[in-house]
Scaffold this motif. Structure first.
Motif, PDB file in Angstrom:
ATOM      1  N   SER B  53     -20.468  42.799  10.197  1.00  0.00           N
ATOM      2  CA  SER B  53     -20.092  42.429   8.827  1.00  0.00           C
ATOM      3  C   SER B  53     -19.532  43.624   8.083  1.00  0.00           C
ATOM      4  CB  SER B  53     -21.303  41.879   8.072  1.00  0.00           C
ATOM      5  OG  SER B  53     -21.743  40.690   8.669  1.00  0.00           O
ATOM      6  N   ASP B 179     -16.876  35.410   8.905  1.00  0.00           N
ATOM      7  CA  ASP B 179     -18.148  36.047   9.241  1.00  0.00           C
ATOM      8  C   ASP B 179     -19.175  34.986   9.623  1.00  0.00           C
ATOM      9  OD1 ASP B 179     -20.228  37.736   9.643  1.00  0.00           O
ATOM     10  OD2 ASP B 179     -20.034  38.795   7.731  1.00  0.00           O
ATOM     11  N   GLU B 180     -19.346  34.796  10.908  1.00  0.00           N
ATOM     12  CA  GLU B 180     -20.240  33.755  11.439  1.00  0.00           C
ATOM     13  C   GLU B 180     -20.047  32.433  10.706  1.00  0.00           C
ATOM     14  OE1 GLU B 180     -24.204  34.923  12.283  1.00  0.00           O
ATOM     15  OE2 GLU B 180     -23.732  37.054  12.250  1.00  0.00           O
TER      16      GLU B 180
HETATM   17 MG    MG Z   1     -23.443  40.012   9.653  1.00  0.00          MG
END
Ligand code: MG
Ligand code: ADP
Lengths: 269, 279
Positions: B53, B179-180
């Motif tokens: 991240s 992000d995911e």
């Molecule tokens: Mg992360």
């Protein structure tokens, strides 16, 4: 047998259980009042419901010698007007400062300690100062409400703004928002229902400040009346007035709640 | 008379030169050296907490590298989030106070240069009509045309992520950072989302960076897979060394053994971190 914490009341049970304390209080009052009046028909402490009804009728029809208004409605409108002005102005100030302090780290650094300190000043201790500075007129009472609840509203709103997820701030910027648009399109609309919630929480304090100010200096108003007739131990006026203030407080709270539900359907608690 | 041949190469679309990131004393990322071409679909895996991240945040401008430089088209990457880099997070990517249509149209409203646009971010008249049409087309593409007037809280997790993707794509960003994005979705829904993101990627040609926990997902979606991991580990000072890109794989040349190797490495780092937390 299930544990007590797992027992859920049915709808009917909820209704009955909720009504029970009200009925109990009324019954106890009736009995106590009756007992005292039997002993001394002139007793003023716990007037019969009929006496209170007569007094209320007189207050809702008789004109005040001082203002020429019907006493009861004159008091009600005077108090509600002060309340609306005080709370309305407080909410506006809170919106301005709460949003700025929540959104801009620079403003927060500058003003947050100040608001925190101001919030510690006991508003009632400021009342004499207000009377000296603003005189005994309407302004003092409205200002007392404002200094009483605004610091709380500002701090609450700042907190709510800071609770907005970091992701939203980033996302809005990737969609091209400038600082001003972040305020008008993202923060402000999301803060409106939260402001209304904060106002609901602060209403109790606002009533307190209003009645206190009215008790000390006013010509009319619900708080003024209660403290005026206290000298004659006129419980037949005081008790209906207290009940009426309670009803007004509940109505104001419910009104704000309904506004939140209707106007901001996306705002789910 | 001399003839000078100008053989200056065009800059890479994205270039990372010895990029590192530390927070105080703890080094999160170090020594990231790589280039990315326009239109690549890069998937990123690694133990949680190893800095994936953080890497995306440096790309978005949310965080700045503490070492090295990140270049986009030869220029240092902007230090604030802007319209060149769209983002979809795992959650909180859409605005709860706007309905589906308003969420998508927001990006068009904010860019308008009129005074009302700059002040209030609103469009009127013909501009609004055009924006509505563009948003409706995009919503149809992501399969939300039947839910245009619903608020996010009325949508399922998968629909919210579709909305977040549409919202980001309406700005036609050069880079899309994910992000995911599918981490919280049910497996069936996830497969639908894979289809959707691949279609949109082919159609828009945007460059995608996507963090995922799922190596299989990484191999399936990407054209290139990065593994973030620590090369060095000091047991007494766990934050002394940062993670870097330990595998940079063009997808298509992968074998079962490699999958297992990567999985083994990542799991090892995860456990290692857990042990350090406990001790
Ligand atoms: Mg992360
Ligand atoms: N703002 C910050 N301040 C200090 N440390 C941070 C900050 N943000 C992230 N970290 C640390 O950086 C490391 C990497 O975090 P992150 O990039 O979120 O990992 P990942 O996405 O790979 O799970 C974590 O150990 C985290 O604690």
């Amino acid at each position: 047998m299930r544990k007590l914490v797992n027992l859920q009341p049915t709808k009917l049970q909820t209704l009955i259980l909720g009504a029970l304390p009200f009925i109990a209080v009324i019954l106890i009052y009736l009995v106590a009042s009756d007992l005292r009046l039997q002993e001394n028909p002139k007793d003023k402490l716990l007037p019969a419901f009929s006496t209170m009804g007569e007094t209320l009728l007189r207050l809702t029809t008789e004109e005040s010698r001082r203002t020429g208004d019907i006493i009861f409605w004159g008091d009600t409108f005077a108090s509600l007007e002060r309340m609306a002005m005080g709370v309305g102005i407080s909410a506006l100030i809170a919106l301005l400062f709460g949003l700025a302090q929540g959104s801009f780290p620079l403003v927060r650094a500058k003003l947050s300690p100040f608001t925190t300190a101001i919030a510690m000043v006991p508003p009632m201790a400021m009342l004499p100062v207000l009377f000296i500075v603003f005189g005994l007129g309407e302004l003092s009472k409205v200002v007392l409400i404002i200094i009483g609840i605004t610091p709380f509203l500002i701090r609450d709103l700042q907190q709510r703004v800071q609770e907005l997820p970091e992701e939203q701030w980033i996302k809005a910027q990737t969609l091209g928002a400038n600082s001003w648009q972040l305020m008008t399109r993202m923060v402000l609309p999301q803060m409106m229902p939260r402001l209304i919630d904060a106002v609901r929480l602060s209403m109790g304090a606002a009533w307190l400040f209003l009645i206190a100010a009215e008790a000390i200096a006013a010509n009319e108003g619900l708080g003024y009346r209660i403290f005026l007739v206290r000298r004659y131990m006129a419980m037949d006026t005081i008790l209906p007035y207290v009940a009426w203030i309670t009803v007004l407080a509940i109505c104001a709270d419910q009104l704000l709640r309904q506004i939140n539900r209707r106007v901001f359907p996306w705002y789910q608690k | 008379m001399t003839v000078r041949l100008v053989t200056e190469k065009p800059p890479h679309f994205l270039e990372f030169k010895r990029v590192g990131k530390r927070y105080g004393d703890s080094v999160v990322l170090e020594n990231i050296n790589t280039q990315v071409k326009k239109g690549e679909f890069i998937t990123m895996v690694g133990a949680s907490g190893c800095g994936k991240s953080t890497f995306l945040k440096m790309l978005s401008g949310q965080e700045q590298a503490t070492r090295g430089v990140c270049l986009m088209e030869g220029q240092p990457i902007s230090e604030e989030p802007d319209v060149n880099r769209g983002i979809v997070f795992q959650k909180y990517s859409v605005f709860p106070h706007l309905n589906v249509l308003e969420n998508v149209i927001l990006g068009l409203e904010l860019e308008s240069t009129s005074l009302t646009g700059r002040l209030f971010g609103k469009l009127f008249g013909a501009a609004r009509k055009a924006a509505l049409e563009e948003a409706a087309t995009l919503l149809e593409k992501v399969g939300l045309d039947h839910a245009m007037h619903k608020y996010p809280h009325e949508l399922s997790g998968g629909m919210q992520q579709r909305l977040a993707i549409a919202q980001a794509l309406i700005k036609k960003p050069k880079v899309l950072l994910l992000d995911e994005p599918f981490g919280a979705l049910d497996p069936g829904i996830r497969a639908d989302m894979h289809q959707l993101i691949l279609e949109l990627w082919e159609e828009t040609g945007t460059t995608i960076f996507m963090v995922t926990h799922d190596i299989t997902e990484g191999f399936y979606l990407g054209t290139r897979l990065w593994v973030f991991d620590k090369v060095r580990n000091d047991p007494t000072h766990p934050h002394a060394w940062g993670a870097t890109i330990t595998y940079d794989l063009p997808i298509g040349v992968t074998s079962k053994n490699l999958h297992d190797d990567i999985r083994h490495d990542v799991n090892l780092t995860s456990r290692h971190q857990d042990e350090q937390l406990v001790s």
